[in-house]
Structure formats: C-alpha cells, structure tokens
Design a protein around this motif. Sequence first.
Motif, PDB file in Angstrom:
ATOM      1  N   LEU A 283       3.743  -7.427  -2.669  1.00 23.27           N
ATOM      2  CA  LEU A 283       4.473  -7.985  -1.531  1.00 23.27           C
ATOM      3  C   LEU A 283       5.664  -7.088  -1.177  1.00 23.27           C
ATOM      4  O   LEU A 283       6.048  -6.998  -0.001  1.00 23.27           O
ATOM      5  N   GLU A 284       6.208  -6.389  -2.166  1.00 20.42           N
ATOM      6  CA  GLU A 284       7.297  -5.444  -1.909  1.00 20.42           C
ATOM      7  C   GLU A 284       6.842  -4.347  -0.938  1.00 20.42           C
ATOM      8  O   GLU A 284       7.550  -4.018   0.020  1.00 20.42           O
ATOM      9  N   GLU A 285       5.656  -3.797  -1.180  1.00 22.56           N
ATOM     10  CA  GLU A 285       5.110  -2.758  -0.289  1.00 22.56           C
ATOM     11  C   GLU A 285       4.946  -3.302   1.128  1.00 22.56           C
ATOM     12  O   GLU A 285       5.240  -2.622   2.114  1.00 22.56           O
ATOM     13  N   MET A 286       4.483  -4.537   1.238  1.00 25.03           N
ATOM     14  CA  MET A 286       4.255  -5.135   2.550  1.00 25.03           C
ATOM     15  C   MET A 286       5.572  -5.411   3.273  1.00 25.03           C
ATOM     16  O   MET A 286       5.697  -5.183   4.470  1.00 25.03           O
ATOM     17  N   MET A 287       6.561  -5.880   2.530  1.00 23.66           N
ATOM     18  CA  MET A 287       7.882  -6.133   3.131  1.00 23.66           C
ATOM     19  C   MET A 287       8.520  -4.835   3.638  1.00 23.66           C
ATOM     20  O   MET A 287       9.113  -4.801   4.713  1.00 23.66           O
ATOM     21  N   GLU A 288       8.388  -3.785   2.830  1.00 20.18           N
ATOM     22  CA  GLU A 288       8.995  -2.503   3.215  1.00 20.18           C
ATOM     23  C   GLU A 288       8.241  -1.839   4.380  1.00 20.18           C
ATOM     24  O   GLU A 288       8.847  -1.184   5.221  1.00 20.18           O
TER      25      GLU A 288
END
Length: 251
Positions: free
Chosen positions: A79-84
């Motif tokens: 989810l970190e990759e998607m948020m960034e």
Amino acid sequence: MKLEEKNLIVERPYKKVYKCDDSVVKVFETTHPKSDVFNEALNTARVEDTGLDIPKVKEVTQIDGKWAIAIEYKAGKTLEEMMEGDRGNLEKYMEDFVDLQITVHSKTSPRLNKLKDKLSSQINSLKEVDATTRYELLTRLESMPKHNKVCHGDFNPSNVIVAKNGKMTVVDWAHATQGNASADAAMTYLLFALKDQEAADMYMKTFCRKSDTAMQYVQQWLPIVAAAQLTKDNELEKDFLMKWIDVFDYQ
C-alpha cells in the motif's frame, strides 16, 4: 531450501527476506536472538487463530546455521507503493488502510503478550532519557485504560499487501500484542510522521473519525510509544522521537 541472492526482496541489518516459490523466507543473522525468531512465528500463528486472513507460518528452520521463518507468500504491491505512486488518491487509500486496522483491532487473542508489559519493559530499558522522565512515562502508561484488542505494533502501509483484485493483507506480525487500540494508532501516526507529516495528520483524523476516538486520547499515547520506538536504536529517528517525548507536560 535453496535461496538465491536474485530472489532477495528486503535486507535489514538483522535479516534478509527472500521470495522462494510460494513462500517468503526471513533469514535472521546469528546475532538475532533465537527467542525472538520463535516469538515472531508464535505471534503470527496466534493471530492466524483469530480468523484474520494473514500469510500463514509454514515452518521455522535453519539455513546455513541461521534461524529462518517460512511464511506464505501473498502477491501484490505494498500500500506504501500505491500511496506514493498515486498521491491524488491518498485519501481513499487512507480510508481503506484505517478500515483494515480497525478490523485488526476488532479481534482478541488472549495468548498474545500484553502491550502494556512490552511498553513498560522498553521504557525501563531506555538510556536516552533520565530516570525522572522514565518514571513520568511509566506513570502515564499505568494510568491508561487496559484493553485486550489485537495490536499489530508496526501497522504502516509497507506492511499491507494489495492484491490485483484489491484485497488487502497485513504482513509482518513480529510485534503483535494485545492491548489498547489507541496505542497502536499512536505508533502508526509516528511511523507516518517520520516520513510524511501530511499523511500522518490525515491518518490521525481518519482513524479518530472512523473509530469514534477522541484525538486527544490517541495523543496521550504519543510520548509513551515514542519512548518505546527509541529503544530500536535508529539514529535517524532519535531527534524526532525525543521531541515527541518532550512535547507533552506530565501533569
């Protein structure tokens, strides 16, 4: 079990994590306590028993003289990759992230270690603050309500895997305990704030709204969890965490 460097997906000072067929294999350095390895596997198994759909422990073994845990592999992006990568949809991602955390907090696991005991032990071992500050932190900790909800302890977007169908899975249960959900939320807020204050503030507002929790109540936990995080001895985080310990008056 044969591991190849090309399959290395995460490297930390105390462990390397590999993708191996349908498993993720965490290989710990020989300096990492054996008891911590088994505790992580036990924590994960106990959280499995709550009915949460998490990657299951497959085995604890030794590879080249080092302890290792094999855990079920879940395909997807963090989810970190998607948020960034999709900042315009940060608010939607945050809503889903908080819903997932509240689902975790809805579970109980009576055999998990108690969060209060863990925090107390961490504060007592803290050398960066003086005895008076440790006493004040422990007094505040003791005054906080005792709950028994499942707390992840490191709930941040890098520990949430999103599959192609959108299903989210929480990974890395090494720090799981049972305790007060607002303490877990305070730790998540700090983990956001270390990298991105805007996302941290959005998280705090979203968590308090969705869980019907007063923001001031979560904030009361911040000095306590900041002190606990200090024991991880990360020099890059030290100044930031010390400010959180100092920011509140202990009246």
